[in-house]
Design a protein around this motif. Structure first.
Motif, PDB file in Angstrom:
ATOM      1  N   THR A  35       0.841  -1.194   0.000  1.00  0.00           N
ATOM      2  CA  THR A  35       0.000   0.000   0.000  1.00  0.00           C
ATOM      3  C   THR A  35       0.873   1.240   0.000  1.00  0.00           C
ATOM      4  O   THR A  35       2.098   1.155   0.053  1.00  0.00           O
ATOM      5  CB  THR A  35      -0.981  -0.006   1.190  1.00  0.00           C
ATOM      6  N   LYS A  72       2.989   1.790  -5.732  1.00  0.00           N
ATOM      7  CA  LYS A  72       2.409   0.523  -5.288  1.00  0.00           C
ATOM      8  C   LYS A  72       2.438  -0.535  -6.381  1.00  0.00           C
ATOM      9  O   LYS A  72       2.837  -1.681  -6.157  1.00  0.00           O
ATOM     10  CB  LYS A  72       0.952   0.725  -4.839  1.00  0.00           C
ATOM     11  N   ARG A  98      -6.339   2.844  -1.206  1.00  0.00           N
ATOM     12  CA  ARG A  98      -7.211   3.566  -0.277  1.00  0.00           C
ATOM     13  C   ARG A  98      -8.687   3.264  -0.496  1.00  0.00           C
ATOM     14  O   ARG A  98      -9.433   2.999   0.454  1.00  0.00           O
ATOM     15  CB  ARG A  98      -6.944   5.059  -0.468  1.00  0.00           C
ATOM     16  N   VAL A 146       4.644  -0.452   2.919  1.00  0.00           N
ATOM     17  CA  VAL A 146       4.036   0.868   2.770  1.00  0.00           C
ATOM     18  C   VAL A 146       5.060   1.752   2.062  1.00  0.00           C
ATOM     19  O   VAL A 146       6.117   2.051   2.613  1.00  0.00           O
ATOM     20  CB  VAL A 146       3.635   1.489   4.117  1.00  0.00           C
ATOM     21  N   ILE A 163       3.442   8.239   1.773  1.00  0.00           N
ATOM     22  CA  ILE A 163       2.162   8.932   1.910  1.00  0.00           C
ATOM     23  C   ILE A 163       2.341  10.337   1.345  1.00  0.00           C
ATOM     24  O   ILE A 163       3.229  11.087   1.778  1.00  0.00           O
ATOM     25  CB  ILE A 163       1.717   9.051   3.384  1.00  0.00           C
ATOM     26  N   LYS A 205      -3.937   3.862   5.334  1.00  0.00           N
ATOM     27  CA  LYS A 205      -2.894   2.965   4.824  1.00  0.00           C
ATOM     28  C   LYS A 205      -2.342   2.066   5.928  1.00  0.00           C
ATOM     29  O   LYS A 205      -1.913   0.940   5.664  1.00  0.00           O
ATOM     30  CB  LYS A 205      -1.746   3.779   4.216  1.00  0.00           C
TER      31      LYS A 205
END
Length: 874
Positions: A488, A493, A555, A573, A576, A596
């Protein structure tokens, strides 16, 4: 007030990772925003009168009656509706108690979130709770009992039956995941190649031939009789002439039943004369062309359960009945029996309510009784012909009373028929002595035997009969899972997912993976489009050929339905950044990070959350995780990485031109970046970053070697085949075309950094905005484009997502003009295909044309066609 939308969450979600079954209702209170409960005359009193049981709701006060205190003090209607929805389900015997009500970003808008047991019932409770709350506000009458009954009916229509449900519950206790495959009782236990299936209590290990034999009562009798198992005398008939011949030969009383019936349908017992026989024969013919006529054996009805060919338990079954007291009629006695708190609607309780139906009426007619008849004291009046619990029968556990000879006989029966899950019906005076000595007989052998009588007997010890089923399906502690790596973040991604999947495939796994452009099973596209939600993940996890899953989790899917899996082995991850802010109630990057963070929160305790140490919001996700932490960074001197590795942790870093793994203080150099095609010799730094967590995730899985990883990185080519829409370069005769999916400011910045290192002039950008982003996000795309391109062509997305094309173009132009650089030629062509063709037809020699594509496949197909045409003309 009104309901804006209702979402059903079915997996780990924004509200809770552990409570996976939630209803999220967006509610607009309208004028009620100004009316808390303490300002509505009589509301508290009416609520308390309607729901006295809400005294048990502790709410945030934390004490019994806490919720009522909040209502007295004054709380908002969304909060009240949350509690009403929970209590309605509880009153319908679906006890559940988790709820949250939070503001949805605008005045009067709230997210009302509450748990459910059955999905359809949860949705009904959401809608009904709003109607009921409005009635309480208005002081109008409301029939709560009708809603409760409706909820019970929905539950019985949609729930897994008690037999299937107890197997699923037992599997879940062991960490074995499950997926319900239809609206009935077909369930998958485990994932991928390790999955097993059950339908009711038939398993994927159960022999089809054995089920066929068990469903044919005459065939069953023949096989058992040949093995010296005691069975009733009888025959199969199709005509009344055959019926007469058989009853004359074996004598009354007889049992008449369809040859392939089940659940007692069409069965008539204790037939004592020819007129009864003809009626019973007609009833059986409704269910089967052939009918069994056999000697009626007196005694008690026992059920033996054999699983994996081993005796498990035994129950004495008694049909629904009443016992006379010499004073009251049958209807009164029945009503008294149904008052037993253990009796409920359908399968909601240990026992089922007894209803009057045609079978009851027939049995009463045969005795010359009506519901007004007063039976003698201690007289047993049977109300159903069979002892099924679903029709009100009772069961008594007699497992500890079964004679060893009967245990051996039943295990032999299971082997003779071939059923690994087998219910054996025995009529005998008791099971304490061998059946072949006390005159008893085997009446039937059942595939898919009901478990309810054993897990919830009316009398005696409950037996965990699901345990041996799960032991059989998943021996030696197996949990039936496959490796799951979940990815994510905001950008990178899809590429990270593809690299990870390619590494696993190179190591010999049969990989299923999901991306924003499709679902792939062993590199074959199975579904096309944005496939980053739970439906796509389940597609991979349900595939029986897959032994390794790499799942991109965006998301949208998390907010709409939750994750498709309860746990994963590795979570990555990537980063962001400010994308999709303002959508779905997510109004800040901190809230987006919480969305996330759902993915790493699902990592198993022995697994790893791989976090970007260069991103504060991602790095801080480590707080509160119950799994191992690993980091990745583009800076080998990142103090977070240094501190982490000094403590023995793992990290992946970019150092001295290498992709390397830090294992404590040791450094493992995996490969030179120059040897990794996806990095374009190190120019595409964002793809170096995408490689880091993929390499680390594969390495931490243990079964993948450094050699496998190195080979995979060397063979992962940036191309339409392996990375569609991600840095796809097309070399034309006089210029180059670069196609990329960069669709937000952070992604475009990374793309432009790569473009700046490439030869080619002028640099032409074909850009667009996305309608559901904030104004300044669209302007920022214009600013970045203005700083990095020599010429700009503005086109529009195929899907405008709530804005006009003109509005988005104006915002992009505003952003471009804010750069205050030299005048940049701007051409506006709304259609993507026409924009590409314009760029192609007006391309200057040596230019580099970059397109931020919307529909990746369409843009790629068009450019490939142009390239093939040019090559053919040469």
């Amino acid at each position: 007030m009104k309901i804006v939308e209702i979402k059903v969450l079915r997996g780990p979600n924004y509200w809770s990772v552990r409570r996976v079954k939630l209803i999220q209702m967006k509610l607009d209170l309208e004028e009620l925003e100004q009316l808390p409960t303490n300002k509505i005359d009589g509301f508290y009193e009416r609520l308390e009168q309607m729901f006295p049981s809400m005294i048990e709701h502790r709410c945030s006060v934390g004490t019994r009656g806490g919720f009522f205190e909040r209502v007295k003090e004054g709380t908002w209607m969304g909060h009240v509706i949350e509690h009403i929805a929970l209590e309605m389900q509880t009153l319908a015997n679906m006890e559940t108690g988790f709820g949250r009500t939070r503001g949805a970003g605008s005045e009067g808008l709230y997210f009302v979130c509450f748990s459910y047991i059955e999905e359809d019932a949860g949705v009904y409770a959401a809608k009904a709770s709003v109607k009921l709350a409005q009635a309480l506000i208005d002081g109008t009458a409301y029939d709560l009992s009708a809603d409760i009954m409706k909820l019970r009916e929905i539950r019985e229509d949609t729930r897994l039956g008690p037999s299937t449900g107890c197997i699923v519950d037992e599997a879940a206790k062991r960490g074995i995941p499950y997926i319900r495959l239809n609206k009935q009782s077909l369930v998958q236990l485990g994932y991928g190649v390790h999955q097993k299936r059950i339908r009711a209590t038939i398993a994927s290990t159960t022999s089809n031939i054995a089920v066929d034999i068990a469903c044919n009562k005459e065939e069953t009798k023949l096989l058992l009789g040949a093995a010296e198992i005691p069975v009733p005398k009888g025959d199969v008939v199709r005509t009344e002439e055959g019926l007469l011949e058989t009853v004359n030969r074996i004598g009354y009383p007889v049992v008449i039943k369809p040859i392939d019936g089940n659940h007692g349908k069409g069965n008539t017992t204790n037939v004592t004369d020819w007129e009864q026989a003809k009626v019973a024969f007609a009833a059986a013919k409704l269910f089967s062309r052939s009918v069994i006529v056999e000697k009626y054996i007196t005694g008690f009805d026992f059920r033996i359960l054999v699983i994996n060919y081993k005796f498990i338990c035994a129950a004495l079954r008694t049909p629904a009945s009443v016992i006379g007291d010499g004073k009251n009629n049958i209807q009164y006695l029945l009503d008294e029996v149904n008052k037993d708190p253990r009796r409920g609607y359908g399968h909601e309780k240990v026992l089922t309510q007894i209803t009057i139906d045609q079978f009851t009426q027939k049995m009463l007619d045969e005795k010359g009784y009506t519901l007004e008849t007063i039976p003698a004291k201690k007289e047993l009046v049977l109300l159903k012909p069979t002892a099924n619990l679903s029709t009100g029968g009772t069961s008594t556990d007699v497992t500890d009373e079964v004679h060893p000879a009967n245990i051996i006989m039943c295990e032999r029966i299971a082997k003779i028929i071939g059923l690994d899950i087998c219910g054996i019906d025995i009529m005998a005076t008791d099971l304490r002595s061998p059946v072949n000595e006390n005159g008893g007989c085997i009446l039937e052998v059942n595939a898919a035997p009901g478990f309810r009588m054993h897990i919830e007997p009316s009398v005696g010890l409950p037996r965990n009969v699901a345990e041996p089923v799960v032991d059989m399906l998943f021996p030696k502690g197996s949990v039936g899972t496959i490796p799951i790596i979940a990815v994510t973040g905001t950008n990178g991604k899809t590429t990270t997912t593809r690299i990870t999947a390619h590494i696993a495939k190179t190591a010999g796994y049969k990989v299923g993976y999901t991306t924003s452009d499709g679902v792939y099973i062993q590199n074959q596209m199975m579904m096309k489009g944005d496939c980053t939600g739970p439906v796509s993940s389940q597609f991979v996890l349900k595939d029986p050929t897959v032994d390794f899953a790499v799942l991109e989790c965006a998301r949208g899917g998390i907010l709409k339905s939750g994750l498709a899996f309860q746990h994963c082995d590795v979570a990555i991850v990537t980063n962001i950044s400010a994308d999709h802010i303002g959508l779905g109630g997510i109004d800040s990057m901190e809230q987006m990070a919480k969305v996330k963070a759902v993915v790493p929160e699902t990592v198993l305790p022995k697994g790893f959350a791989i976090l970007n140490a260069d991103d504060d919001l991602v790095y801080n996700m480590k707080n509160g995780l119950d799994c191992n932490i690993a980091l990745f960074s583009m800076d080998e001197k990142n103090p977070r990485v240094i501190t982490h590795c000094k403590k023995g942790g793992y990290a992946a870093i970019y150092e001295n031109g290498y992709i390397s793994i830090m294992k404590g203080t040791w450094k493992i150099r995996v490969i030179k970046v120059a040897e990794v095609p996806i990095t374009y010799g190190g120019k595409a730094l964002h793809n170096v970053m995408n490689c880091l967590p993929a390499v680390l995730g594969a390495y931490l899985w243990r079964n993948i070697t450094i050699d496998d990883i190195k080979l995979a990185l060397q063979t992962f080519i940036p191309s339409v085949a392996q990375t569609p829409g991600r840095l796809n370069m097309f070399q034309f005769k006089n210029f180059n075309f670069l196609v990329d999916f960069a669709h937000n400011p952070a992604g475009l910045e990374l793309l432009c950094d790569f473009i700046s290192k490439l030869e080619g002039h002028p640099k032409v950008g074909i850009i667009s905005g996305t309608g559901d982003r904030r104004d300044d996000d669209i302007r920022e795309l214009g600013r970045i484009s203005g700083r990095n391109f020599d010429e700009i062509i503005i086109r529009q997305d195929k899907h405008l997502r709530g804005r006009s094309a003109e509005e988005m173009v104006n915002l992009l132009v505003e952003g471009i003009n804010e750069t205050k650089q030299k005048d940049i030629p701007i051409t506006i062509i709304y259609n993507e295909k026409e924009a590409i063709m314009y760029a192609y037809n007006t391309a200057k020699p040596g230019s580099l044309i970059t397109i931020m594509c919307d529909v990746v496949s369409e843009a790629l197909d068009l450019i490939k066609d142009m390239k093939e045409k040019e090559d053919t003309e040469e």
